[in-house]
Design a protein around this motif. Sequence first.
Motif, PDB file in Angstrom:
ATOM      1  N   GLN A  11      27.430  36.534  -1.213  1.00 33.74           N
ATOM      2  CA  GLN A  11      28.586  35.975  -1.924  1.00 33.74           C
ATOM      3  C   GLN A  11      29.707  35.646  -0.939  1.00 33.74           C
ATOM      4  N   ILE A  12      29.951  36.525   0.014  1.00 33.50           N
ATOM      5  CA  ILE A  12      30.973  36.280   1.032  1.00 33.50           C
ATOM      6  C   ILE A  12      30.637  35.017   1.821  1.00 33.50           C
ATOM      7  N   GLU A  19      35.734  27.527   2.598  1.00 32.14           N
ATOM      8  CA  GLU A  19      37.022  27.602   3.292  1.00 32.14           C
ATOM      9  C   GLU A  19      37.119  28.898   4.084  1.00 32.14           C
ATOM     10  N   ALA A  20      38.021  28.894   5.067  1.00 34.86           N
ATOM     11  CA  ALA A  20      38.314  30.118   5.808  1.00 34.86           C
ATOM     12  C   ALA A  20      39.153  31.026   4.907  1.00 34.86           C
ATOM     13  N   LEU A  21      38.819  32.301   4.895  1.00 32.30           N
ATOM     14  CA  LEU A  21      39.507  33.254   4.023  1.00 32.30           C
ATOM     15  C   LEU A  21      39.825  34.532   4.794  1.00 32.30           C
ATOM     16  N   CYS A  22      40.851  35.247   4.342  1.00 33.66           N
ATOM     17  CA  CYS A  22      41.131  36.566   4.903  1.00 33.66           C
ATOM     18  C   CYS A  22      40.561  37.628   3.958  1.00 33.66           C
ATOM     19  N   THR A  23      40.609  38.843   4.403  1.00 30.04           N
ATOM     20  CA  THR A  23      40.046  39.942   3.622  1.00 30.04           C
ATOM     21  C   THR A  23      40.666  40.028   2.236  1.00 30.04           C
ATOM     22  N   CYS A  24      41.973  39.820   2.152  1.00 33.32           N
ATOM     23  CA  CYS A  24      42.627  39.929   0.831  1.00 33.32           C
ATOM     24  C   CYS A  24      42.095  38.877  -0.140  1.00 33.32           C
ATOM     25  N   HIS A  25      41.784  37.667   0.356  1.00 35.09           N
ATOM     26  CA  HIS A  25      41.195  36.646  -0.512  1.00 35.09           C
ATOM     27  C   HIS A  25      39.808  37.074  -0.986  1.00 35.09           C
ATOM     28  N   LEU A  26      39.036  37.638  -0.067  1.00 37.05           N
ATOM     29  CA  LEU A  26      37.669  38.048  -0.415  1.00 37.05           C
ATOM     30  C   LEU A  26      37.667  39.204  -1.406  1.00 37.05           C
ATOM     31  N   VAL A  27      38.616  40.117  -1.271  1.00 36.35           N
ATOM     32  CA  VAL A  27      38.757  41.207  -2.243  1.00 36.35           C
ATOM     33  C   VAL A  27      39.060  40.619  -3.618  1.00 36.35           C
ATOM     34  N   GLU A  28      39.974  39.667  -3.659  1.00 37.73           N
ATOM     35  CA  GLU A  28      40.360  39.025  -4.919  1.00 37.73           C
ATOM     36  C   GLU A  28      39.186  38.273  -5.553  1.00 37.73           C
ATOM     37  N   GLU A  29      38.446  37.544  -4.740  1.00 36.91           N
ATOM     38  CA  GLU A  29      37.332  36.725  -5.247  1.00 36.91           C
ATOM     39  C   GLU A  29      36.133  37.554  -5.698  1.00 36.91           C
ATOM     40  N   THR A  30      35.867  38.641  -4.995  1.00 33.70           N
ATOM     41  CA  THR A  30      34.651  39.414  -5.286  1.00 33.70           C
ATOM     42  C   THR A  30      34.892  40.629  -6.165  1.00 33.70           C
ATOM     43  N   GLY A  31      36.118  41.150  -6.150  1.00 35.73           N
ATOM     44  CA  GLY A  31      36.401  42.380  -6.884  1.00 35.73           C
ATOM     45  C   GLY A  31      35.962  43.632  -6.141  1.00 35.73           C
ATOM     46  N   ALA A  32      35.459  43.466  -4.923  1.00 34.40           N
ATOM     47  CA  ALA A  32      35.023  44.616  -4.121  1.00 34.40           C
ATOM     48  C   ALA A  32      36.234  45.262  -3.444  1.00 34.40           C
ATOM     49  N   LYS A  33      36.076  46.491  -3.013  1.00 30.50           N
ATOM     50  CA  LYS A  33      37.144  47.203  -2.320  1.00 30.50           C
ATOM     51  C   LYS A  33      37.300  46.651  -0.901  1.00 30.50           C
ATOM     52  N   LEU A  49      27.253  35.303  12.274  1.00 29.44           N
ATOM     53  CA  LEU A  49      27.374  34.345  11.175  1.00 29.44           C
ATOM     54  C   LEU A  49      28.809  33.927  10.875  1.00 29.44           C
ATOM     55  N   VAL A  50      29.785  34.741  11.286  1.00 27.86           N
ATOM     56  CA  VAL A  50      31.180  34.386  11.050  1.00 27.86           C
ATOM     57  C   VAL A  50      31.993  34.559  12.323  1.00 27.86           C
ATOM     58  N   ASP A  51      33.062  33.776  12.426  1.00 27.96           N
ATOM     59  CA  ASP A  51      34.050  33.891  13.486  1.00 27.96           C
ATOM     60  C   ASP A  51      35.361  34.335  12.874  1.00 27.96           C
ATOM     61  N   TYR A  61      38.499  34.560   8.358  1.00 31.93           N
ATOM     62  CA  TYR A  61      37.075  34.505   8.680  1.00 31.93           C
ATOM     63  C   TYR A  61      36.548  33.139   8.293  1.00 31.93           C
ATOM     64  N   ARG A  62      35.715  32.596   9.165  1.00 28.74           N
ATOM     65  CA  ARG A  62      35.089  31.311   8.850  1.00 28.74           C
ATOM     66  C   ARG A  62      33.619  31.390   9.186  1.00 28.74           C
ATOM     67  N   LEU A  63      32.856  30.673   8.429  1.00 31.63           N
ATOM     68  CA  LEU A  63      31.410  30.631   8.599  1.00 31.63           C
ATOM     69  C   LEU A  63      31.050  29.808   9.831  1.00 31.63           C
ATOM     70  N   ARG A  64      30.038  30.230  10.562  1.00 30.47           N
ATOM     71  CA  ARG A  64      29.532  29.481  11.715  1.00 30.47           C
ATOM     72  C   ARG A  64      28.305  28.691  11.253  1.00 30.47           C
ATOM     73  N   PRO A  65      28.464  27.401  10.929  1.00 37.72           N
ATOM     74  CA  PRO A  65      27.357  26.621  10.375  1.00 37.72           C
ATOM     75  C   PRO A  65      26.158  26.543  11.314  1.00 37.72           C
ATOM     76  N   GLU A  66      26.407  26.553  12.624  1.00 36.29           N
ATOM     77  CA  GLU A  66      25.281  26.469  13.562  1.00 36.29           C
ATOM     78  C   GLU A  66      24.383  27.710  13.477  1.00 36.29           C
ATOM     79  N   ALA A  67      24.954  28.859  13.151  1.00 30.70           N
ATOM     80  CA  ALA A  67      24.144  30.072  12.980  1.00 30.70           C
ATOM     81  C   ALA A  67      23.239  29.931  11.761  1.00 30.70           C
ATOM     82  N   LEU A  68      23.761  29.335  10.697  1.00 30.58           N
ATOM     83  CA  LEU A  68      22.937  29.101   9.508  1.00 30.58           C
ATOM     84  C   LEU A  68      21.883  28.030   9.776  1.00 30.58           C
TER      85      LEU A  68
END
Length: 95
Positions: A11-12, A19-33, A49-51, A61-68
């Motif tokens: 999911q992350i 888009e590039a997101l910070c931890t607080c955005h990911l907490v909000e989007e996923t509901g995880a701690k 996988l991320v930079d 945090y942003r996804l590294r498309p070349e790793a995928l």
Amino acid sequence: MRVLADPLRAQIVSLLAAEALCTCHLVEETGAKQTNISNHLRALRQAGLVDTEPCGRFTYYRLRPEALDDLAAQLTGLAEAARHVDLHQRKRPCT
């Protein structure tokens, strides 16, 4: 592949694909701690996988498309190998 097998990590990765997101955005989007998100982000960073990008007191945090792309190529290679296996001619006998 093992890193992406976890549903929250998958999911992350999906969220970071948009888009590039910070931890607080990911907490909000996923509901995880926050600690759980941080642990998963560490695993994704270690897997390449991320930079990260510092931005003031936050880290984005942003996804590294070349790793995928590399992972997709490996999976494509496995699929091609499996397509060319003749199960009647290439199976290991049981002992």
